[in-house]
Motif scaffolding. Structure first.
Motif, PDB file in Angstrom:
ATOM      1  N   ARG A 168       0.868  -1.211   0.084  1.00 22.73           N
ATOM      2  CA  ARG A 168      -0.029  -0.085  -0.049  1.00 22.73           C
ATOM      3  C   ARG A 168       0.913   0.991   0.008  1.00 22.73           C
ATOM      4  O   ARG A 168       1.639   1.375   0.786  1.00 22.73           O
ATOM      5  CB  ARG A 168      -0.892   0.137   1.280  1.00 22.73           C
ATOM      6  CG  ARG A 168      -1.627   1.061   1.284  1.00 22.73           C
ATOM      7  CD  ARG A 168      -2.619   1.340   2.382  1.00 22.73           C
ATOM      8  NE  ARG A 168      -3.364   2.601   2.820  1.00 22.73           N
ATOM      9  CZ  ARG A 168      -4.201   2.725   3.454  1.00 22.73           C
ATOM     10  NH1 ARG A 168      -4.197   2.036   4.669  1.00 22.73           N
ATOM     11  NH2 ARG A 168      -4.695   3.786   3.855  1.00 22.73           N
ATOM     12  N   GLU A 210       0.830   5.386  -0.215  1.00 22.27           N
ATOM     13  CA  GLU A 210       0.052   6.527   0.016  1.00 22.27           C
ATOM     14  C   GLU A 210       0.644   7.834  -0.699  1.00 22.27           C
ATOM     15  O   GLU A 210       1.997   8.158  -0.355  1.00 22.27           O
ATOM     16  CB  GLU A 210      -0.345   6.906   1.456  1.00 22.27           C
ATOM     17  CG  GLU A 210      -1.332   8.038   1.669  1.00 22.27           C
ATOM     18  CD  GLU A 210      -1.631   8.206   3.065  1.00 22.27           C
ATOM     19  OE1 GLU A 210      -2.230   7.518   3.482  1.00 22.27           O
ATOM     20  OE2 GLU A 210      -0.907   9.270   3.436  1.00 22.27           O
ATOM     21  N   SER A 214      -4.243   6.046  -1.608  1.00 21.23           N
ATOM     22  CA  SER A 214      -3.502   4.921  -1.997  1.00 21.23           C
ATOM     23  C   SER A 214      -3.540   4.203  -3.162  1.00 21.23           C
ATOM     24  O   SER A 214      -4.538   4.279  -3.792  1.00 21.23           O
ATOM     25  CB  SER A 214      -3.657   4.159  -0.803  1.00 21.23           C
ATOM     26  OG  SER A 214      -3.295   4.609   0.581  1.00 21.23           O
ATOM     27  N   GLU A 256      -6.511  -0.096  -0.852  1.00 16.88           N
ATOM     28  CA  GLU A 256      -5.617   0.067   0.080  1.00 16.88           C
ATOM     29  C   GLU A 256      -5.520  -1.548   0.412  1.00 16.88           C
ATOM     30  O   GLU A 256      -6.305  -2.507   0.234  1.00 16.88           O
ATOM     31  CB  GLU A 256      -6.077   0.599   1.580  1.00 16.88           C
ATOM     32  CG  GLU A 256      -6.436   2.293   0.839  1.00 16.88           C
ATOM     33  CD  GLU A 256      -7.305   2.780   2.206  1.00 16.88           C
ATOM     34  OE1 GLU A 256      -7.644   2.085   3.039  1.00 16.88           O
ATOM     35  OE2 GLU A 256      -7.353   4.389   1.959  1.00 16.88           O
ATOM     36  N   ASP A 257      -4.695  -1.922   1.442  1.00 15.77           N
ATOM     37  CA  ASP A 257      -4.533  -3.146   2.264  1.00 15.77           C
ATOM     38  C   ASP A 257      -4.664  -4.396   1.506  1.00 15.77           C
ATOM     39  O   ASP A 257      -5.652  -5.104   2.035  1.00 15.77           O
ATOM     40  CB  ASP A 257      -5.219  -2.936   3.520  1.00 15.77           C
ATOM     41  CG  ASP A 257      -5.008  -1.852   4.298  1.00 15.77           C
ATOM     42  OD1 ASP A 257      -3.847  -1.159   4.091  1.00 15.77           O
ATOM     43  OD2 ASP A 257      -5.839  -1.787   5.291  1.00 15.77           O
ATOM     44  N   TYR A 294      -8.620  -6.420  -1.835  1.00 12.54           N
ATOM     45  CA  TYR A 294      -8.027  -5.102  -1.330  1.00 12.54           C
ATOM     46  C   TYR A 294      -9.370  -4.479  -0.940  1.00 12.54           C
ATOM     47  O   TYR A 294     -10.497  -4.375  -1.096  1.00 12.54           O
ATOM     48  CB  TYR A 294      -7.291  -4.406  -2.357  1.00 12.54           C
ATOM     49  CG  TYR A 294      -7.795  -4.361  -3.623  1.00 12.54           C
ATOM     50  CD1 TYR A 294      -8.567  -2.999  -3.874  1.00 12.54           C
ATOM     51  CD2 TYR A 294      -7.839  -5.104  -4.589  1.00 12.54           C
ATOM     52  CE1 TYR A 294      -9.230  -2.899  -4.995  1.00 12.54           C
ATOM     53  CE2 TYR A 294      -8.391  -4.713  -5.883  1.00 12.54           C
ATOM     54  CZ  TYR A 294      -8.987  -3.828  -6.218  1.00 12.54           C
ATOM     55  OH  TYR A 294      -9.367  -3.517  -7.473  1.00 12.54           O
ATOM     56  N   ASP A 325       2.139   2.751  10.207  1.00 17.56           N
ATOM     57  CA  ASP A 325       1.456   3.339   8.852  1.00 17.56           C
ATOM     58  C   ASP A 325       2.567   4.175   8.206  1.00 17.56           C
ATOM     59  O   ASP A 325       2.288   4.953   7.800  1.00 17.56           O
ATOM     60  CB  ASP A 325       0.279   4.045   9.028  1.00 17.56           C
ATOM     61  CG  ASP A 325      -1.042   3.222   9.140  1.00 17.56           C
ATOM     62  OD1 ASP A 325      -1.043   1.817   9.608  1.00 17.56           O
ATOM     63  OD2 ASP A 325      -2.233   3.813   9.271  1.00 17.56           O
TER      64      ASP A 325
END
Length: 444
Positions: A48, A50, A56, A93-94, A110, A291
């Protein structure tokens, strides 16, 4: 191996953090929360990333040893595409990666961040260069999705974390014949209540890991404090053939933010994992620190399973106690004014009781200093008071009682109420009780 030998289950890589924003070959704010897999004798991370708008996207990195020499794509590997997929308007994201041997490809689930909240999307790839976007598979608000790599009775399975109202955020399991239409939704692992490390909000971390004892689940728990949330990791174990069966769940966390790169970042005090790589014995856990960066910790799978066996209450043990019927006419011991109980098992690491409470009766308000408890109602209706909160329980429902928490249980039905009590801790003696209130005149 004894419980005392488990000083730390996960060992942080000395090269941490492995990847930071300065390693990305284009301008970004931060990189974290990577999916992980093995491909062509290399470790691949789908990170991920950003940008400086706060949106992101996903970027791939490859390494021969999974630690050093990362080759990072010179531009975003998978960008948000709101023109074709409006649910990606605020980014993607993720990611979590699962290889499906049956189909010879990798799936990537995701979080698509839409204007209506986070939801779950699916894409497939054979080389992490070209991607076949399948679109939305779960509507908002939902995230933390992990796919199993095999079918169960012809159905694909996934873990996910829906959020509805004020009922908390729990891990659910769902099934699909085609990975598009998902149903048979069931609550699998509930967030705990009160002061627990995983109270109120939990979610799956990497995809399930296949072991000889079951599917090993690494999950994150979030504890709210006056100085902000703390993200930690715990363990659970699911049945090999039926992942709806929860075999074990750790009472304690196994990995928590401690190092500076985990304590301070865009979100402080966070260890958050989307991916791991395993050879069946060793597990490489890739995680985001605060993060802000990507890190690595390693563990021995056999040690994880052994530790889980020593720091859990087994669901099968609870079920065994539930099947153990007591003949009231012949029963001669452990009677109380409120009912009666029988000790089913008394072991060094846990004690198990089956307890019957008469209608309109309640146990004393009490707390323990050297053990926690898990109450599971087998029959009837109950009201639990936990640190001043009232929690109604029906048959099949449970509650966890943390150490030092004031608690009591009352039968609110017209018939006997039966529940199982699992005690875990260092001491289970009756003298580890402080009573605050008692209907039967027993001393505090």
């Amino acid at each position: 191996m004894t419980a005392k030998s488990f000083s730390e289950l996960f060992t942080r890589c000395k090269s941490n953090p492995l990847i930071t924003a300065k390693d990305i070959p284009y301008r970004i704010n931060s990189v974290f929360n990577a999916g992980a897999t093995s491909i062509e004798n290399e470790t691949l991370l789908l990170m991920r990333t950003e940008d400086r708008r706060g949106i992101s996207h996903l970027t791939a990195a490859r390494s021969r040893d999974g630690i050093t020499g990362w080759r990072i794509d010179p531009e975003p590997t998978l960008l948000e595409c709101p023109e074709s997929y409006p649910e990606e308007s605020w980014g993607i994201e993720d990611p979590r990666i699962t290889y499906l041997e049956e189909m010879g490809l990798w799936t990537i689930v995701y979080t698509s961040y839409s204007s209506c909240g986070p939801l779950v999307s699916l894409a497939c790839t054979r080389d992490f260069k070209k991607f076949d976007r399948k679109g939305i598979i779960l509507p908002p608000e939902n995230k933390d999705v992990s796919l199993f790599p095999v079918r169960f009775n012809g159905q694909w399975a996934m873990l996910h974390r829906p959020v509805t109202g004020s009922s908390g955020a729990h891990i659910w399991i769902s099934f699909s014949p085609d990975m598009t239409h998902w149903g048979n939704h069931q609550l699998l692992i509930p967030a705990r209540d009160g002061a627990w490390w995983d109270a109120g909000k939990i979610g799956a971390s990497p995809p399930p890991v296949l072991t000889e004892k079951g599917w090993l689940i690494i999950y994150h728990g979030v504890k709210k404090t006056v100085s902000g949330c703390i993200y930690r990791l715990g363990l659970a174990l699911l049945d090999l053939k039926d992942p709806r069966k929860l075999l074990a769940r750790s009472d304690e966390w196994v990995f928590a933010p401690e190092e500076s790169y985990e304590m301070t970042g865009d979100v402080d005090k966070v260890v958050f994992s989307n991916g791991c790589v395993s050879d069946g014995k060793k597990l490489n856990l890739y995680y985001g620190g605060a993060d802000k960066c990507i890190c690595l910790a390693t563990a021995d799978i056999a040690e994880l399973l052994e530790w889980l066996g020593l720091h859990t209450h087994s669901a099968e043990t609870v079920n065994q106690a539930g099947r153990h019927e007591i003949d009231q006419q012949d029963f001669s011991g452990n009677r109380r004014p409120w009912g009666f109980y029988e000790v089913i098992s008394d072991n060094p690491d846990h004690k198990l009781k089956r307890i019957t409470v008469y209608p309109d009766q309640r146990l004393s308000l009490q707390r323990h200093f050297r053990r926690s408890e898990h109450w599971y109602v087998i029959k009837g209706q109950a009201k639990v008071v936990l640190d001043g909160r009232e929690i109604p329980l029906a048959s099949g429902q449970a509650v966890d009682i943390p150490v030092k928490s004031w608690h009591r249980i009352q039968n609110t039905g017209a018939a006997d109420m039966v529940f199982v009590e699992v005690q875990t801790g260092e001491y289970f003696g009756e003298d580890d009780i402080e009573r605050g209130e008692d209907d039967y005149g027993r001393a505090k």
